[in-house]
Design a protein around this motif. Structure first.
Motif, PDB file in Angstrom:
ATOM      1  N   LEU A 237       2.624   6.942  15.049  1.00 59.19           N
ATOM      2  CA  LEU A 237       2.523   5.881  14.044  1.00 59.19           C
ATOM      3  C   LEU A 237       1.133   5.859  13.419  1.00 59.19           C
ATOM      4  O   LEU A 237       0.976   5.643  12.224  1.00 59.19           O
ATOM      5  CB  LEU A 237       2.827   4.520  14.675  1.00 59.19           C
ATOM      6  N   MET A 238       0.110   6.086  14.259  1.00 59.17           N
ATOM      7  CA  MET A 238      -1.270   6.097  13.761  1.00 59.17           C
ATOM      8  C   MET A 238      -1.522   7.260  12.806  1.00 59.17           C
ATOM      9  O   MET A 238      -2.433   7.210  11.985  1.00 59.17           O
ATOM     10  CB  MET A 238      -2.247   6.155  14.929  1.00 59.17           C
ATOM     11  N   LYS A 252       1.825  -2.167  11.060  1.00 64.67           N
ATOM     12  CA  LYS A 252       0.719  -2.581  10.185  1.00 64.67           C
ATOM     13  C   LYS A 252      -0.025  -3.797  10.724  1.00 64.67           C
ATOM     14  O   LYS A 252      -1.260  -3.852  10.705  1.00 64.67           O
ATOM     15  CB  LYS A 252       1.260  -2.876   8.778  1.00 64.67           C
ATOM     16  N   SER A 253       0.708  -4.803  11.234  1.00 68.43           N
ATOM     17  CA  SER A 253       0.046  -6.013  11.716  1.00 68.43           C
ATOM     18  C   SER A 253      -0.780  -5.731  12.967  1.00 68.43           C
ATOM     19  O   SER A 253      -1.853  -6.319  13.175  1.00 68.43           O
ATOM     20  CB  SER A 253       1.073  -7.104  12.015  1.00 68.43           C
ATOM     21  N   ILE A 294      -6.260   6.467  10.416  1.00 67.81           N
ATOM     22  CA  ILE A 294      -5.272   5.462  10.791  1.00 67.81           C
ATOM     23  C   ILE A 294      -4.901   4.652   9.542  1.00 67.81           C
ATOM     24  O   ILE A 294      -5.782   4.137   8.851  1.00 67.81           O
ATOM     25  CB  ILE A 294      -5.815   4.516  11.878  1.00 67.81           C
ATOM     26  N   PRO A 295      -3.612   4.539   9.208  1.00 65.98           N
ATOM     27  CA  PRO A 295      -3.204   3.851   7.970  1.00 65.98           C
ATOM     28  C   PRO A 295      -3.738   2.420   7.907  1.00 65.98           C
ATOM     29  O   PRO A 295      -3.562   1.633   8.835  1.00 65.98           O
ATOM     30  CB  PRO A 295      -1.667   3.849   8.061  1.00 65.98           C
ATOM     31  N   GLY A 296      -4.423   2.101   6.805  1.00 69.09           N
ATOM     32  CA  GLY A 296      -4.880   0.740   6.565  1.00 69.09           C
ATOM     33  C   GLY A 296      -6.296   0.435   7.011  1.00 69.09           C
ATOM     34  O   GLY A 296      -6.877  -0.582   6.589  1.00 69.09           O
ATOM     35  N   VAL A 297      -6.899   1.278   7.844  1.00 66.32           N
ATOM     36  CA  VAL A 297      -8.248   0.989   8.355  1.00 66.32           C
ATOM     37  C   VAL A 297      -9.281   0.961   7.230  1.00 66.32           C
ATOM     38  O   VAL A 297     -10.095   0.031   7.143  1.00 66.32           O
ATOM     39  CB  VAL A 297      -8.660   2.013   9.437  1.00 66.32           C
ATOM     40  N   VAL A 309     -15.941   1.343   0.984  1.00 67.14           N
ATOM     41  CA  VAL A 309     -15.645   2.046   2.235  1.00 67.14           C
ATOM     42  C   VAL A 309     -14.820   3.269   1.872  1.00 67.14           C
ATOM     43  O   VAL A 309     -13.846   3.170   1.129  1.00 67.14           O
ATOM     44  CB  VAL A 309     -14.857   1.156   3.221  1.00 67.14           C
ATOM     45  N   GLU A 310     -15.215   4.430   2.371  1.00 63.14           N
ATOM     46  CA  GLU A 310     -14.423   5.626   2.085  1.00 63.14           C
ATOM     47  C   GLU A 310     -14.448   6.593   3.259  1.00 63.14           C
ATOM     48  O   GLU A 310     -15.338   6.524   4.124  1.00 63.14           O
ATOM     49  CB  GLU A 310     -14.920   6.329   0.822  1.00 63.14           C
TER      50      GLU A 310
END
Length: 349
Positions: A237-238, A252-253, A294-297, A309-310
């Motif tokens: 998932l990560m 996501k949460s 990691i999606p969304g970080v 942030v990139e």
């Protein structure tokens, strides 16, 4: 030496989850990535930075270099973690030759280990930092930490020509590929499996470095606990992959909760800067390591801190053949190679 033969440098990054190796060639035109490899490590091989199964790690290193057909035996590697101290200190102004003799006495006040048990190095940052004072960047590493790494690399049939600090390798990548403004505070954040390395850099000088225990595995464990998945499913998932038992939306949460804790760790680290008289204001954050993907970080940290942030691109100004990365693409692999690339960029005499 053969005429026309260009020398390459091999960077070897031994992490707790993966071993990464790169081969970089440098000439007057710049640097070029010739080859790279990533090999997984068994979970029990390295735990919290401590080598638990030496044989497994040695075999993984040997197999990786053989699989990638890397013939060069001279390698640059890195250390990080509790056995490494990087600190800016003020000392009485003196010549560099004198400082080399006296630094161990100065270091006794700043290093939480017996001086006889560490190797020291330093760089004079400002020879006129105050009345009869100069500012020095002090690096102290436990001899045991260095010897363990050197013995490991040697046992793998390699020659460790340079042992660097992981945070300096990350900074080397940034300065090769990006520019910063005078007095701008840049946060270089490398999110590994067990540990996150932070280096706050100002005017090409490390203002403050710190290791955080919250990293990629922390996120996987939170997903595993909250969604009732296996650790392997949590890792998938990560990576942004689909898992039958749940969805990316459900993850996501949990990832957001992890990132909130992670941002808190950065904020606590920032507070230490004020003790050294530096501003606590960051201008930009650059993320690297597998955890950066990691999606969304990236988006959450941008929202939380209100600054750019990139994900750091270690190949932004380094040449490479896109075919090296196949269908996966460089943008998914390069952040994981950041430390190894920084080591490969090191000047070796």
């Amino acid at each position: 030496m053969l005429f026309g033969k260009k020398k390459s440098t091999v960077g070897l990054d031994i992490g707790s989850h993966q071993i990464k190796v790169v081969e970089i060639q440098k000439d007057k035109k710049g640097a070029r990535l010739l080859n790279y490899g990533i090999a997984p490590l068994a979970p029990e091989a390295i735990v919290e930075g401590e080598i638990m199964d030496r044989g497994l790690v040695i075999e993984a290193i040997k197999n990786l270099l053989e699989t990638q057909h890397i013939k060069c035996r001279d390698v640059v590697s890195a250390i990080s973690g509790r056995g490494v101290i990087v600190k800016r200190i003020m000392v009485e102004r003196m010549k560099e030759s004198e400082a080399r003799e006296r630094m161990k006495w100065e270091a006794e006040q700043h290093v939480p280990f017996a001086i006889t048990d560490v190797s020291l190095d330093f760089q004079i940052l400002n020879p006129e930092a105050g009345e009869n004072q100069m500012e020095v960047l002090l690096v102290a590493v436990k001899n045991e930490t260095i010897n363990t790494l050197v013995d490991l690399i040697t046992a793998a049939g390699l020659n460790p020509v340079v042992i660097d600090c992981g945070v300096f390798a990350m900074q080397n990548v940034f300065e090769t590929n990006y520019e910063s403004l005078p007095e701008e505070m840049i946060a270089l954040v490398n999110i590994g499996a067990d540990m996150t390395n932070i280096n706050f850099v100002k005017n090409s000088i490390p203002a403050f470095t710190r290791d955080l225990p919250i990293a990629g595995n922390s996120c996987a464990q939170q997903i595993q606990k909250n969604l009732g998945l296996s650790f392997e499913q949590s890792l998938n998932l990560m990576k942004g992959e689909e898992v039958k038992e749940t969805t990316q939306e459900n993850a996501k949460s949990v990832i957001r909760s992890f990132t909130s804790d992670f941002a808190g760790g950065i904020e606590r680290t920032l507070s230490f800067l004020s003790a050294s008289g530096e501003s606590e204001k960051m201008s930009r954050i650059f993320l690297s390591g597998g955890g950066a993907l990691i999606p969304g970080v990236e988006e959450f940290l941008k929202e939380h801190f209100g600054i750019p942030v990139e994900i750091l691109n270690p190949l932004r100004k380094i040449g490479f053949d896109p075919a090296l990365f196949g269908v996966t693409g460089a943008e998914r692999v390069a952040p994981i190679l950041t430390t190894a690339i920084g080591l490969g960029l090191k000047e070796v005499r």
